[in-house]
Design a protein around this motif. Structure first.
Motif, mmCIF file in Angstrom:
data_model
loop_
_atom_site.group_PDB
_atom_site.id
_atom_site.type_symbol
_atom_site.label_atom_id
_atom_site.label_comp_id
_atom_site.label_asym_id
_atom_site.label_seq_id
_atom_site.Cartn_x
_atom_site.Cartn_y
_atom_site.Cartn_z
ATOM 1 N N VAL A 25 0.837 -1.209 0.000
ATOM 2 C CA VAL A 25 0.000 0.000 0.000
ATOM 3 C C VAL A 25 0.871 1.257 0.000
ATOM 4 N N GLU A 46 10.152 3.402 6.672
ATOM 5 C CA GLU A 46 9.918 1.982 6.965
ATOM 6 C C GLU A 46 10.855 1.547 8.087
ATOM 7 N N ARG A 47 10.304 0.842 9.067
ATOM 8 C CA ARG A 47 11.141 0.422 10.205
ATOM 9 C C ARG A 47 12.051 -0.761 9.853
ATOM 10 N N PRO A 51 9.762 -4.518 3.916
ATOM 11 C CA PRO A 51 8.506 -4.189 4.595
ATOM 12 C C PRO A 51 8.250 -5.266 5.646
ATOM 13 N N TYR A 52 8.189 -4.876 6.897
ATOM 14 C CA TYR A 52 8.168 -5.864 7.988
ATOM 15 C C TYR A 52 6.744 -6.072 8.486
ATOM 16 N N SER A 55 3.647 -7.783 3.274
ATOM 17 C CA SER A 55 3.772 -7.723 1.814
ATOM 18 C C SER A 55 4.851 -8.627 1.225
ATOM 19 N N ASN A 58 3.712 -12.913 2.499
ATOM 20 C CA ASN A 58 2.436 -13.588 2.206
ATOM 21 C C ASN A 58 2.627 -14.809 1.312
ATOM 22 N N PHE A 61 -0.913 -15.541 -3.395
ATOM 23 C CA PHE A 61 -2.104 -15.902 -4.166
ATOM 24 C C PHE A 61 -2.630 -14.631 -4.824
ATOM 25 N N ILE A 198 8.697 4.625 13.759
ATOM 26 C CA ILE A 198 7.957 5.742 14.365
ATOM 27 C C ILE A 198 7.316 5.269 15.669
ATOM 28 N N GLY A 352 -7.132 -10.503 4.284
ATOM 29 C CA GLY A 352 -6.333 -11.629 3.778
ATOM 30 C C GLY A 352 -6.042 -11.575 2.294
ATOM 31 N N GLY A 354 -4.753 -8.683 0.543
ATOM 32 C CA GLY A 354 -4.192 -7.351 0.351
ATOM 33 C C GLY A 354 -3.282 -7.227 -0.854
ATOM 34 N N VAL A 355 -2.726 -8.340 -1.329
ATOM 35 C CA VAL A 355 -1.954 -8.287 -2.574
ATOM 36 C C VAL A 355 -2.888 -7.788 -3.672
HETATM 37 C C1 LIG Z 1 1.135 -15.077 5.899
HETATM 38 C C2 LIG Z 1 0.295 -14.204 5.041
HETATM 39 C C3 LIG Z 1 -0.205 -14.702 3.847
HETATM 40 C C4 LIG Z 1 -0.949 -13.879 3.003
HETATM 41 N N1 LIG Z 1 -1.294 -14.345 1.778
HETATM 42 C C5 LIG Z 1 -1.900 -13.508 0.904
HETATM 43 C C6 LIG Z 1 -2.149 -13.933 -0.425
HETATM 44 O O1 LIG Z 1 -1.793 -15.035 -0.808
HETATM 45 N N2 LIG Z 1 -2.792 -13.082 -1.260
HETATM 46 C C7 LIG Z 1 -3.193 -11.834 -0.852
HETATM 47 O O2 LIG Z 1 -3.805 -11.101 -1.638
HETATM 48 N N3 LIG Z 1 -2.907 -11.386 0.384
HETATM 49 C C8 LIG Z 1 -2.256 -12.187 1.264
HETATM 50 N N4 LIG Z 1 -1.967 -11.740 2.501
HETATM 51 C C9 LIG Z 1 -2.350 -10.378 2.880
HETATM 52 C C10 LIG Z 1 -1.434 -9.332 2.270
HETATM 53 O O3 LIG Z 1 -0.104 -9.760 2.298
HETATM 54 C C11 LIG Z 1 -1.596 -8.024 3.049
HETATM 55 O O4 LIG Z 1 -2.955 -7.676 3.122
HETATM 56 C C12 LIG Z 1 -0.837 -6.876 2.398
HETATM 57 O O5 LIG Z 1 0.505 -7.222 2.168
HETATM 58 C C13 LIG Z 1 -0.920 -5.657 3.293
HETATM 59 O O6 LIG Z 1 -0.098 -4.662 2.763
HETATM 60 P P1 LIG Z 1 0.169 -3.326 3.560
HETATM 61 O O7 LIG Z 1 1.088 -2.516 2.760
HETATM 62 O O8 LIG Z 1 -1.132 -2.738 3.976
HETATM 63 O O9 LIG Z 1 0.812 -3.817 4.937
HETATM 64 P P2 LIG Z 1 2.278 -4.374 5.263
HETATM 65 O O10 LIG Z 1 2.850 -5.127 4.152
HETATM 66 O O11 LIG Z 1 2.158 -5.057 6.572
HETATM 67 O O12 LIG Z 1 3.108 -3.048 5.401
HETATM 68 C C14 LIG Z 1 2.998 -2.213 6.527
HETATM 69 C C15 LIG Z 1 4.374 -1.663 6.770
HETATM 70 O O13 LIG Z 1 4.347 -0.662 7.800
HETATM 71 C C16 LIG Z 1 5.558 -0.765 8.525
HETATM 72 N N5 LIG Z 1 5.349 -0.159 9.826
HETATM 73 C C17 LIG Z 1 4.383 -0.477 10.727
HETATM 74 N N6 LIG Z 1 4.491 0.283 11.820
HETATM 75 C C18 LIG Z 1 5.553 1.091 11.627
HETATM 76 C C19 LIG Z 1 6.175 2.106 12.416
HETATM 77 N N7 LIG Z 1 5.710 2.422 13.627
HETATM 78 N N8 LIG Z 1 7.254 2.762 11.918
HETATM 79 C C20 LIG Z 1 7.745 2.445 10.683
HETATM 80 N N9 LIG Z 1 7.191 1.483 9.888
HETATM 81 C C21 LIG Z 1 6.096 0.829 10.353
HETATM 82 C C22 LIG Z 1 5.792 -2.262 8.628
HETATM 83 O O14 LIG Z 1 7.145 -2.548 8.938
HETATM 84 C C23 LIG Z 1 5.349 -2.735 7.260
HETATM 85 O O15 LIG Z 1 6.419 -2.835 6.363
HETATM 86 C C24 LIG Z 1 -1.247 -12.538 3.389
HETATM 87 C C25 LIG Z 1 -0.768 -12.052 4.604
HETATM 88 C C26 LIG Z 1 -0.005 -12.866 5.428
HETATM 89 C C27 LIG Z 1 0.498 -12.323 6.715
#
Ligand SMILES: Cc1cc2nc3c(=O)[nH]c(=O)nc-3n(C[C@H](O)[C@H](O)[C@H](O)COP(=O)(O)OP(=O)(O)OC[C@H]3O[C@@H](n4cnc5c(N)ncnc54)[C@H](O)[C@@H]3O)c2cc1C
Length: 370
Positions: A25, A46-47, A51-52, A55, A58, A61, A198, A352, A354-355
């Motif tokens: 995102v 990013e901490r 990306p921890y 993303s 996962n 899928f 942060i 679940g 989010g990709v």
């Molecule tokens: C095991 C697993 C399997 C999955 N399989 C699928 C799949 O097959 N298909 C699918 O569509 N989705 C899947 N998902 C869901 C999908 O991966 C997530 O919905 C999507 O990656 C979310 O993206 P994001 O950018 O919102 O969050 P994230 O990728 O979690 O990114 C958030 C970022 O914010 C950073 N952050 C948080 N707090 C702070 C802070 N205080 N200071 C600095 N940085 C910070 C974190 O380090 C992180 O990098 C899966 C999720 C998991 C956990």
């Protein structure tokens, strides 16, 4: 951490837009903004070193919903809300494929298969009886035909001999996807700064307080921290949910030719280069898995191992690696896309899939900030 003056000055100076979180995102939002407004300066904080969160952790899928999930979501959210979220996933996937490219995604068009346990007669029958209803909804909202079909399941003998196939799904590699997004950011002049965690947002002074004594000024802030958001904004209705995953070593003649969903999507498995990836099972311990702590538990591990043995007897002795990732979920599967105050925009609660939704959310956030 021993920042030099130059480093500290660079990190702390405000950009036009500051994005918190470099998951799908955060990076998609940065790219979508820059595509609309090339002159804006954008900084992503990013901490982690990656990306921890989710993303790059996962299962890869490229999916938008199995029949049992659709039926469940319609029951919980209503037909219109459920299908709007399905539409976001579909549009997000189209954007992702266009932006990243099939090659960088390592996209495999293998379809999605919903399996049923032999004891799940009722659920299976409900799903089979609803195929036409779901296909009509998908045709109305996504403009694609004959999405789901009833198929025989001949290969996975420990599961019911009927399954439901979704011809529009596939699999990807989440790390090559994120690397490509990162490279696009760099090519557009977007700064991604890793290792900055942060701890608090001071809204009056427009400052992000970070570890190691950093005070980072912002003009406009976009929060893309998904499952970790409550650590900064406790009032938001998004909670962390851990998912545990395993990968086996390469095995011979794996009977997997699709992305598989079981137990209404709580369990999922696929193959990658002759290995079996299997994950989920959060439904076994909903309370224990409501956490932003990474890690694996014996309860979920033994549950997943049991399922692995049903997929490929003997594979439990060939497990190569375990890991976990953190989802952001809530009472509704609708993502949160809203202004928090006049300078802070929020895009979280991806659930679940989010990709799929990530690139769509990026476009929406970019439109709002523009
Ligand atoms: C095991 C697993 C399997 C999955 N399989 C699928 C799949 O097959 N298909 C699918 O569509 N989705 C899947 N998902 C869901 C999908 O991966 C997530 O919905 C999507 O990656 C979310 O993206 P994001 O950018 O919102 O969050 P994230 O990728 O979690 O990114 C958030 C970022 O914010 C950073 N952050 C948080 N707090 C702070 C802070 N205080 N200071 C600095 N940085 C910070 C974190 O380090 C992180 O990098 C899966 C999720 C998991 C956990």
């Amino acid at each position: 951490m021993n920042y030099s003056f130059w480093e500290k000055y660079f990190i702390e100076s405000p950009s036009d837009i500051t994005i918190l979180g470099s998951g799908i995102v955060g990076l998609s939002t940065a790219i979508s903004i820059k595509e609309r407004n090339p002159n804006l300066s954008i900084k992503v904080l990013e901490r982690g070193a990656f990306p921890y969160g989710a993303s790059t952790k996962n299962a890869g899928f490229s999916c938008f919903g199995s029949v049992s999930e659709l039926l469940d979501d319609i029951k919980n959210m209503g037909e219109k809300n459920c299908m709007e979220v399905v539409q976001m996933r579909w549009l997000g996937l189209q954007k992702l494929k266009d932006r990243v490219g099939m090659h960088h995604l390592e996209y495999q068009h293998v379809g999605g298969t919903e399996l049923f346990r032999k004891s799940d007669h009722l659920l299976k029958q409900q799903c089979l009886d609803s195929l036409t209803y779901c296909n009509n909804l998908i045709a109305d909202y996504l403009n694609i035909d004959n999405c789901y079909s009833a198929n025989p399941n001949e290969k996975l003998k420990n599961f019911d001999n009927q399954c439901i196939y979704n011809q529009y799904e596939g699999t990807i590699n989440p790390v090559t996807m994120m690397q490509r997004l990162k490279n696009i950011c760099v090519s557009l002049g977007i700064d991604i700064i890793y290792g900055v965690e942060i701890e608090a947002i001071q809204k009056e002074s427009h400052t992000l307080v970070a570890k190691h004594g950093l005070n980072i000024a912002y003009h406009k802030l976009i929060i893309c921290t998904n499952g970790f958001t409550q650590e900064l904004l406790s009032e938001l209705d998004v909670i962390p949910a851990r998912n545990q995953v395993l990968m086996t070593r390469p095995l011979t003649n794996i009977p997997l030719h699709s992305g598989y969903h079981l137990d209404k999507g709580y369990v999922y498995f696929r193959q990658y280069q002759g290995r079996i990836l299997l994950g989920g099972g959060r439904n076994l311990d909903l309370k224990g898995e409501t956490t932003s702590e990474f890690g694996n538990t014996e309860l979920i591990q033994s549950y997943l191992v049991e399922i692995l043995e049903q997929i490929y007897p003997g594979a439990s002795k060939q497990i190569d690696h375990w890991w976990s990732g953190i989802l952001g979920i809530g009472p509704s599967k609708y993502p949160i896309i809203q202004w928090h105050d006049k300078d802070i925009l929020i895009g979280v609660r991806l659930g679940g899939m989010g990709v799929a939704i990530g690139s769509y959310l990026g476009e929406q956030l970019a439109e709002m900030i523009s």
